[in-house]
Design a protein around this motif. Structure first.
Motif, PDB file in Angstrom:
ATOM      1  N   GLU A 112       0.720  -1.245  -0.054  1.00  0.00           N
ATOM      2  CA  GLU A 112      -0.063   0.264  -0.058  1.00  0.00           C
ATOM      3  C   GLU A 112       0.773   1.064   0.009  1.00  0.00           C
ATOM      4  O   GLU A 112       0.345   2.242  -0.693  1.00  0.00           O
ATOM      5  CB  GLU A 112      -0.903  -0.040   1.367  1.00  0.00           C
ATOM      6  CG  GLU A 112      -2.280  -1.034   1.070  1.00  0.00           C
ATOM      7  CD  GLU A 112      -2.985  -1.005   2.227  1.00  0.00           C
ATOM      8  OE1 GLU A 112      -2.468  -0.856   3.339  1.00  0.00           O
ATOM      9  OE2 GLU A 112      -4.227  -1.542   2.075  1.00  0.00           O
TER      10      GLU A 112
ATOM     11  N   LYS B  56       1.922   2.491  -3.259  1.00  0.00           N
ATOM     12  CA  LYS B  56       0.876   2.844  -4.247  1.00  0.00           C
ATOM     13  C   LYS B  56       1.020   4.477  -4.555  1.00  0.00           C
ATOM     14  O   LYS B  56       0.813   4.743  -5.722  1.00  0.00           O
ATOM     15  CB  LYS B  56      -0.558   2.981  -3.449  1.00  0.00           C
ATOM     16  CG  LYS B  56      -1.549   3.245  -4.289  1.00  0.00           C
ATOM     17  CD  LYS B  56      -2.914   3.390  -3.625  1.00  0.00           C
ATOM     18  CE  LYS B  56      -4.002   3.922  -4.247  1.00  0.00           C
ATOM     19  NZ  LYS B  56      -5.399   4.212  -3.801  1.00  0.00           N
ATOM     20  N   GLU B  57       1.941   5.275  -3.433  1.00  0.00           N
ATOM     21  CA  GLU B  57       2.194   6.586  -3.923  1.00  0.00           C
ATOM     22  C   GLU B  57       3.178   6.940  -4.956  1.00  0.00           C
ATOM     23  O   GLU B  57       3.076   7.812  -5.672  1.00  0.00           O
ATOM     24  CB  GLU B  57       2.854   7.094  -2.584  1.00  0.00           C
ATOM     25  CG  GLU B  57       1.973   7.157  -1.437  1.00  0.00           C
ATOM     26  CD  GLU B  57       2.953   7.690  -0.207  1.00  0.00           C
ATOM     27  OE1 GLU B  57       4.139   8.140  -0.346  1.00  0.00           O
ATOM     28  OE2 GLU B  57       2.329   7.477   0.818  1.00  0.00           O
TER      29      GLU B  57
ATOM     30  N   SER C  10       2.578   5.059  -7.606  1.00  0.00           N
ATOM     31  CA  SER C  10       1.779   4.698  -8.980  1.00  0.00           C
ATOM     32  C   SER C  10       2.368   3.351  -9.665  1.00  0.00           C
ATOM     33  O   SER C  10       2.630   2.480  -8.829  1.00  0.00           O
ATOM     34  CB  SER C  10       1.687   5.850  -9.929  1.00  0.00           C
ATOM     35  OG  SER C  10       0.644   5.496 -10.980  1.00  0.00           O
TER      36      SER C  10
ATOM     37  N   ALA D 210      -3.752  -3.993  -7.057  1.00  0.00           N
ATOM     38  CA  ALA D 210      -3.598  -3.244  -7.947  1.00  0.00           C
ATOM     39  C   ALA D 210      -5.080  -3.045  -8.828  1.00  0.00           C
ATOM     40  O   ALA D 210      -5.354  -2.099  -9.449  1.00  0.00           O
ATOM     41  CB  ALA D 210      -2.530  -3.522  -8.829  1.00  0.00           C
TER      42      ALA D 210
ATOM     43  N   TYR E 282      -7.724  -3.551  -7.583  1.00  0.00           N
ATOM     44  CA  TYR E 282      -8.681  -2.571  -7.023  1.00  0.00           C
ATOM     45  C   TYR E 282      -8.404  -1.157  -6.919  1.00  0.00           C
ATOM     46  O   TYR E 282      -9.487  -0.510  -6.932  1.00  0.00           O
ATOM     47  CB  TYR E 282      -8.604  -3.307  -5.285  1.00  0.00           C
ATOM     48  CG  TYR E 282      -9.397  -2.424  -4.444  1.00  0.00           C
ATOM     49  CD1 TYR E 282     -10.837  -2.434  -4.487  1.00  0.00           C
ATOM     50  CD2 TYR E 282      -8.757  -1.466  -3.355  1.00  0.00           C
ATOM     51  CE1 TYR E 282     -11.461  -1.546  -3.580  1.00  0.00           C
ATOM     52  CE2 TYR E 282      -9.652  -0.919  -2.613  1.00  0.00           C
ATOM     53  CZ  TYR E 282     -11.033  -0.873  -2.766  1.00  0.00           C
ATOM     54  OH  TYR E 282     -11.849  -0.164  -1.757  1.00  0.00           O
ATOM     55  N   TRP E 283      -7.319  -0.924  -7.129  1.00  0.00           N
ATOM     56  CA  TRP E 283      -6.918   0.550  -7.476  1.00  0.00           C
ATOM     57  C   TRP E 283      -7.634   0.871  -8.701  1.00  0.00           C
ATOM     58  O   TRP E 283      -8.037   2.059  -8.794  1.00  0.00           O
ATOM     59  CB  TRP E 283      -5.105   0.722  -7.386  1.00  0.00           C
ATOM     60  CG  TRP E 283      -4.898   0.318  -6.102  1.00  0.00           C
ATOM     61  CD1 TRP E 283      -5.424   0.641  -4.790  1.00  0.00           C
ATOM     62  CD2 TRP E 283      -3.499  -0.193  -5.804  1.00  0.00           C
ATOM     63  NE1 TRP E 283      -4.593   0.033  -3.648  1.00  0.00           N
ATOM     64  CE2 TRP E 283      -3.483  -0.046  -4.447  1.00  0.00           C
ATOM     65  CE3 TRP E 283      -2.122   0.025  -6.542  1.00  0.00           C
ATOM     66  CZ2 TRP E 283      -2.154  -0.330  -3.622  1.00  0.00           C
ATOM     67  CZ3 TRP E 283      -1.109  -0.315  -5.626  1.00  0.00           C
ATOM     68  CH2 TRP E 283      -1.154  -0.512  -4.587  1.00  0.00           C
TER      69      TRP E 283
ATOM     70  N   GLN F 186     -11.033   1.640  -8.133  1.00  0.00           N
ATOM     71  CA  GLN F 186     -11.167   2.844  -7.559  1.00  0.00           C
ATOM     72  C   GLN F 186     -10.952   3.985  -8.572  1.00  0.00           C
ATOM     73  O   GLN F 186     -11.181   5.108  -8.077  1.00  0.00           O
ATOM     74  CB  GLN F 186     -10.404   3.033  -6.352  1.00  0.00           C
ATOM     75  CG  GLN F 186     -10.445   2.159  -5.111  1.00  0.00           C
ATOM     76  CD  GLN F 186      -9.758   2.305  -4.122  1.00  0.00           C
ATOM     77  OE1 GLN F 186      -8.453   2.225  -4.266  1.00  0.00           O
ATOM     78  NE2 GLN F 186     -10.316   2.318  -2.765  1.00  0.00           N
TER      79      GLN F 186
ATOM     80  N   ASP G 201      -8.073   5.013  -9.866  1.00  0.00           N
ATOM     81  CA  ASP G 201      -6.406   5.460  -9.546  1.00  0.00           C
ATOM     82  C   ASP G 201      -5.704   5.353 -10.489  1.00  0.00           C
ATOM     83  O   ASP G 201      -4.530   5.956 -10.724  1.00  0.00           O
ATOM     84  CB  ASP G 201      -6.218   5.163  -8.131  1.00  0.00           C
ATOM     85  CG  ASP G 201      -6.854   5.696  -6.924  1.00  0.00           C
ATOM     86  OD1 ASP G 201      -7.608   6.604  -7.295  1.00  0.00           O
ATOM     87  OD2 ASP G 201      -6.989   4.828  -5.936  1.00  0.00           O
ATOM     88  N   MET G 202      -6.030   4.146 -11.414  1.00  0.00           N
ATOM     89  CA  MET G 202      -4.911   3.734 -12.484  1.00  0.00           C
ATOM     90  C   MET G 202      -5.748   2.976 -13.472  1.00  0.00           C
ATOM     91  O   MET G 202      -7.043   2.944 -13.456  1.00  0.00           O
ATOM     92  CB  MET G 202      -4.037   2.543 -11.902  1.00  0.00           C
ATOM     93  CG  MET G 202      -2.874   2.884 -10.641  1.00  0.00           C
ATOM     94  SD  MET G 202      -1.950   1.627 -10.183  1.00  0.00           S
ATOM     95  CE  MET G 202      -1.159   2.602  -8.735  1.00  0.00           C
TER      96      MET G 202
ATOM     97  N   THR H 189      -1.958  -0.808 -15.474  1.00  0.00           N
ATOM     98  CA  THR H 189      -1.350  -1.484 -14.504  1.00  0.00           C
ATOM     99  C   THR H 189      -0.928  -2.966 -15.036  1.00  0.00           C
ATOM    100  O   THR H 189       0.034  -3.624 -14.150  1.00  0.00           O
ATOM    101  CB  THR H 189      -2.763  -1.758 -13.516  1.00  0.00           C
ATOM    102  OG1 THR H 189      -3.123  -0.480 -13.027  1.00  0.00           O
ATOM    103  CG2 THR H 189      -2.539  -2.645 -12.447  1.00  0.00           C
TER     104      THR H 189
ATOM    105  N   TRP I  16     -11.490  -7.871  -3.317  1.00  0.00           N
ATOM    106  CA  TRP I  16     -10.238  -8.257  -4.052  1.00  0.00           C
ATOM    107  C   TRP I  16      -9.392  -9.217  -3.475  1.00  0.00           C
ATOM    108  O   TRP I  16      -8.949  -9.905  -3.981  1.00  0.00           O
ATOM    109  CB  TRP I  16      -9.331  -6.827  -4.427  1.00  0.00           C
ATOM    110  CG  TRP I  16      -8.950  -6.462  -3.070  1.00  0.00           C
ATOM    111  CD1 TRP I  16      -9.396  -5.368  -2.390  1.00  0.00           C
ATOM    112  CD2 TRP I  16      -7.566  -6.657  -2.365  1.00  0.00           C
ATOM    113  NE1 TRP I  16      -8.896  -4.991  -1.318  1.00  0.00           N
ATOM    114  CE2 TRP I  16      -7.505  -5.707  -1.498  1.00  0.00           C
ATOM    115  CE3 TRP I  16      -6.744  -7.789  -2.574  1.00  0.00           C
ATOM    116  CZ2 TRP I  16      -6.354  -5.980  -0.666  1.00  0.00           C
ATOM    117  CZ3 TRP I  16      -5.566  -7.746  -1.992  1.00  0.00           C
ATOM    118  CH2 TRP I  16      -5.537  -7.074  -0.774  1.00  0.00           C
TER     119      TRP I  16
END
Length: 200
Positions: free
Chosen positions: A10, A13-14, A16, A38, A40-41, A44, A46-47, A52, A161
């Motif tokens: 986690e 994640k910053e 990316s 990932a 799940y990101w 959301q 975010d990617m 990914t 996830w």
């Protein structure tokens, strides 16, 4: 242990997509945790799915290269002495050795689909001094569909996830079996052609 790994991932994640690559380069961080998370990101927003999967595939190629290097430059005595720091024991290494002996260099591709040997197979590939470019290409080609499955399922399951692991095996194992069947057929065809040529 899983909670510790989850915390580490986690934090990546910053960074990316680079974070996904780096997390998978650390071999003791399981792809079975990184890739669904990932996904799940992606869920959301975010990617992107493409970015990914690409980052996961590249990271999933770099990671095995570390074990390949340990095998190539350290050899079996080094692995047996220091393997415990990489969660490697003699039994697991022997399984990977045996699989490599039976199937040759193509295991850098086929073994990625099989639980129990998919990670450690990189070590006997290194000890056999397999061409590093061929090893990397085989690994990349195997990791691409595997990464897609994990990330896509993480995307589809969203908040659930963490349930991806068992579900992914229902897809990955059949693919692995199919790949092995094709590989065996390929070897038989080559052998048949070789025998035919020798008769002439």
């Amino acid at each position: 242990m899983d909670e510790l790994i989850l915390t580490i991932v986690e934090n990546f994640k910053e960074l990316s997509y680079l974070g996904i690559m780096l997390a998978l380069t650390i071999e003791f961080v399981p792809a079975e945790i990184v890739l669904p998370l990932a996904g799940y990101w992606v869920y959301q927003g975010d990617m992107t799915l493409f970015g990914t999967v690409l980052a996961g595939t590249v990271g999933g190629t770099f990671g095995p290269l570390t074990l390949y290097a340990l095998g190539r430059f350290g050899g079996r005595p080094f692995i047996l002495k220091y393997g415990k720091y990489f969660f490697i024991n003699e039994e697991k290494l022997s399984k990977a050795d045996e699989f490599f002996e039976k199937n040759g260099g193509m295991v850098a591709f086929t073994a990625r689909f099989l639980p129990g040997v998919r990670t450690l197979i990189s070590i006997p590939c290194g000890m056999a001094k397999m061409n590093v470019w061929i090893f990397s290409i085989y690994t990349f080609l195997a990791m691409l569909p595997i990464t897609f499955i994990y990330v896509f399922l993480g995307l589809k399951l969203g908040d659930r996830w963490k349930d991806v692991g068992e579900l992914a095996n229902t897809y990955i194992l059949p693919i692995g079996i199919g790949v092995l069947v094709l590989f065996v057929l390929y070897k038989l065809i080559i052998k048949f052609r070789g025998n035919k040529a020798s008769v002439k």
